[in-house]
Design a protein around this motif. Sequence first.
Motif, PDB file in Angstrom:
ATOM      1  N   ARG A   1      -7.311  -1.936   1.493  1.00  6.05           N
ATOM      2  CA  ARG A   1      -7.082  -2.562   2.682  1.00  6.05           C
ATOM      3  C   ARG A   1      -7.804  -3.927   3.675  1.00  6.05           C
ATOM      4  NH1 ARG A   1      -2.043   0.225   6.559  1.00  6.05           N
ATOM      5  NH2 ARG A   1      -2.186  -1.775   7.374  1.00  6.05           N
TER       6      ARG A   1
ATOM      7  N   ARG B   1       7.079   7.362  -1.353  1.00  3.14           N
ATOM      8  CA  ARG B   1       7.000   6.417  -0.888  1.00  3.14           C
ATOM      9  C   ARG B   1       7.179   4.981  -1.585  1.00  3.14           C
ATOM     10  NH1 ARG B   1       2.274   9.988   0.835  1.00  3.14           N
ATOM     11  NH2 ARG B   1       1.244   8.164  -0.106  1.00  3.14           N
TER      12      ARG B   1
ATOM     13  N   ALA C   1       4.074   4.597   4.341  1.00  5.15           N
ATOM     14  CA  ALA C   1       3.108   5.719   4.960  1.00  5.15           C
ATOM     15  C   ALA C   1       3.116   6.077   6.366  1.00  5.15           C
ATOM     16  CB  ALA C   1       1.797   6.551   4.362  1.00  5.15           C
ATOM     17  N   GLU C   2       3.035   4.384   6.629  1.00  4.88           N
ATOM     18  CA  GLU C   2       2.962   4.522   8.297  1.00  4.88           C
ATOM     19  C   GLU C   2       4.655   4.191   8.669  1.00  4.88           C
ATOM     20  OE1 GLU C   2       1.444   0.434   8.763  1.00  4.88           O
ATOM     21  OE2 GLU C   2      -0.340   0.787   7.604  1.00  4.88           O
TER      22      GLU C   2
ATOM     23  N   GLN D   1      -0.909   4.402  -1.195  1.00  4.02           N
ATOM     24  CA  GLN D   1      -1.463   5.625  -1.283  1.00  4.02           C
ATOM     25  C   GLN D   1      -2.166   5.834  -0.497  1.00  4.02           C
ATOM     26  OE1 GLN D   1      -2.949   5.344  -5.637  1.00  4.02           O
ATOM     27  NE2 GLN D   1      -1.813   6.853  -6.302  1.00  4.02           N
ATOM     28  N   THR D   2      -3.075   6.718   0.341  1.00  2.00           N
ATOM     29  CA  THR D   2      -3.434   6.517   1.780  1.00  2.00           C
ATOM     30  C   THR D   2      -4.704   7.613   0.999  1.00  2.00           C
ATOM     31  OG1 THR D   2      -2.122   9.060   1.617  1.00  2.00           O
ATOM     32  CG2 THR D   2      -1.772   6.892   2.306  1.00  2.00           C
TER      33      THR D   2
ATOM     34  N   ALA E   1       1.082  -1.138  -0.139  1.00  2.00           N
ATOM     35  CA  ALA E   1       0.157   0.307  -0.475  1.00  2.00           C
ATOM     36  C   ALA E   1       1.472   1.781   0.463  1.00  2.00           C
ATOM     37  CB  ALA E   1      -0.972  -0.094   1.069  1.00  2.00           C
TER      38      ALA E   1
ATOM     39  N   ALA F   1       3.436  -0.667   4.164  1.00  2.00           N
ATOM     40  CA  ALA F   1       2.529   0.456   3.768  1.00  2.00           C
ATOM     41  C   ALA F   1       3.657   1.326   4.319  1.00  2.00           C
ATOM     42  CB  ALA F   1       1.883   0.370   4.891  1.00  2.00           C
TER      43      ALA F   1
ATOM     44  N   ALA G   1      -7.869   4.205  -0.289  1.00  5.57           N
ATOM     45  CA  ALA G   1      -7.168   3.127   0.505  1.00  5.57           C
ATOM     46  C   ALA G   1      -7.419   1.411   2.012  1.00  5.57           C
ATOM     47  CB  ALA G   1      -5.382   3.247   0.942  1.00  5.57           C
ATOM     48  N   ASP G   2      -8.352   2.423   2.467  1.00  5.72           N
ATOM     49  CA  ASP G   2      -8.449   2.012   3.996  1.00  5.72           C
ATOM     50  C   ASP G   2      -9.690   0.829   2.982  1.00  5.72           C
ATOM     51  OD1 ASP G   2      -6.800   3.998   5.253  1.00  5.72           O
ATOM     52  OD2 ASP G   2      -9.084   5.151   5.742  1.00  5.72           O
TER      53      ASP G   2
END
Length: 367
Positions: free
Chosen positions: A310, A336, A326-327, A301-302, A299, A324, A306-307
């Motif tokens: 997931r 990223r 981004a985390e 993109q956010t 993952a 991910a 994306a949610d």
Amino acid sequence: MTPVSTALDDSLLDDPARLAEADVAGLLRAVAMAGAQVRATVEAAAELELSDRLDLGRPRALVLVARPGVGKPAVDLLTSLLGPGCPVPVVVCPVVPSWIGALDVVFAHTDDPHDRELAASLERAARFGATVVLSAPPEGPVASSVAGRGLLLAPRLPVPPELGFPRALTAGLLTANTLGLLVADVESLADQLDGEAERGHPTHESFVNPAKMLALRLADRTPLLWGLDQVAVAVGKHAAHAFATHAARTCDVADYHQALARPALLRTAVEGSAEHNIFADPDEESGSVGLDPRVLLLAVQTGPAADTARHRMAEVLPGVEVIAPAEQIQADVAGRAAVLALRFELAAVYLGLAAGTIGGAGRYAPA
């Protein structure tokens, strides 16, 4: 003859001295130069006055020429970053199309200075008045094809061709940024890659080294790299290229929608995720070595989409590992993606050294 059971010499990964001895080609050091490649490419573009010479207004089309090597995954990633919202058509092809004209911009990357098919293609583009941005060695037929009529970004660091992905991506990002088709923070990209190279440094033990952990997770497994967004899928394609290049390992790469549409492989993945966990003893696990799949969800993109992706995959594959960036880091989408691509590249080199495909102790027969 009964085949001898073998096991990966993963002890090599936590022995810096043996790693250095095995890495006769200096690949780990070359991979860690990703940030330096970005800076060198930015400097070359500045000296070439790329921003001024590409101040042409919006082109009729952006043609991305995908040639063998790292240029193909770099183009795939650049295309995914541009996305369907790009204000001009983005055309990806192995050679310049016949309809090329003076209102078009062509970008190409190659590490083969003698690629005569590409040279003829770029020469035609330049002759018809298209603006050509070429990332390639400064000598040979390819560079000569656009001499005086194109913008040549030549490499400045001695990095093996199979590790030139950061340079290819940076050249493409600079081109798209300058044309106003993309807004990527290229200036901070080098620092982000330096940070990832430090996290994956050979002296860091595997339990704190994300690249080594990734290599161990995929040792003696068939990697299923399923993207939760199109940028992640493109990174997965580069990962597959890196694993094939360094570790002789094949990977399945798919968008998660496509993964859900393949019942047999999905069923095997579900069964595998239920049977295996990160704490399991590999000597006690059953099954054919090298055939059991391991799903990694990627993952980049956010946001709500994306949610949703997931959550959907978590229902199908409970407990599946999600990578991910981004985390872990603060960066834009391009940053990223590049960090995740570098992590897979490092993991592929570590796995190649442990498996003996690019040096190293290779596999051993247990007593």
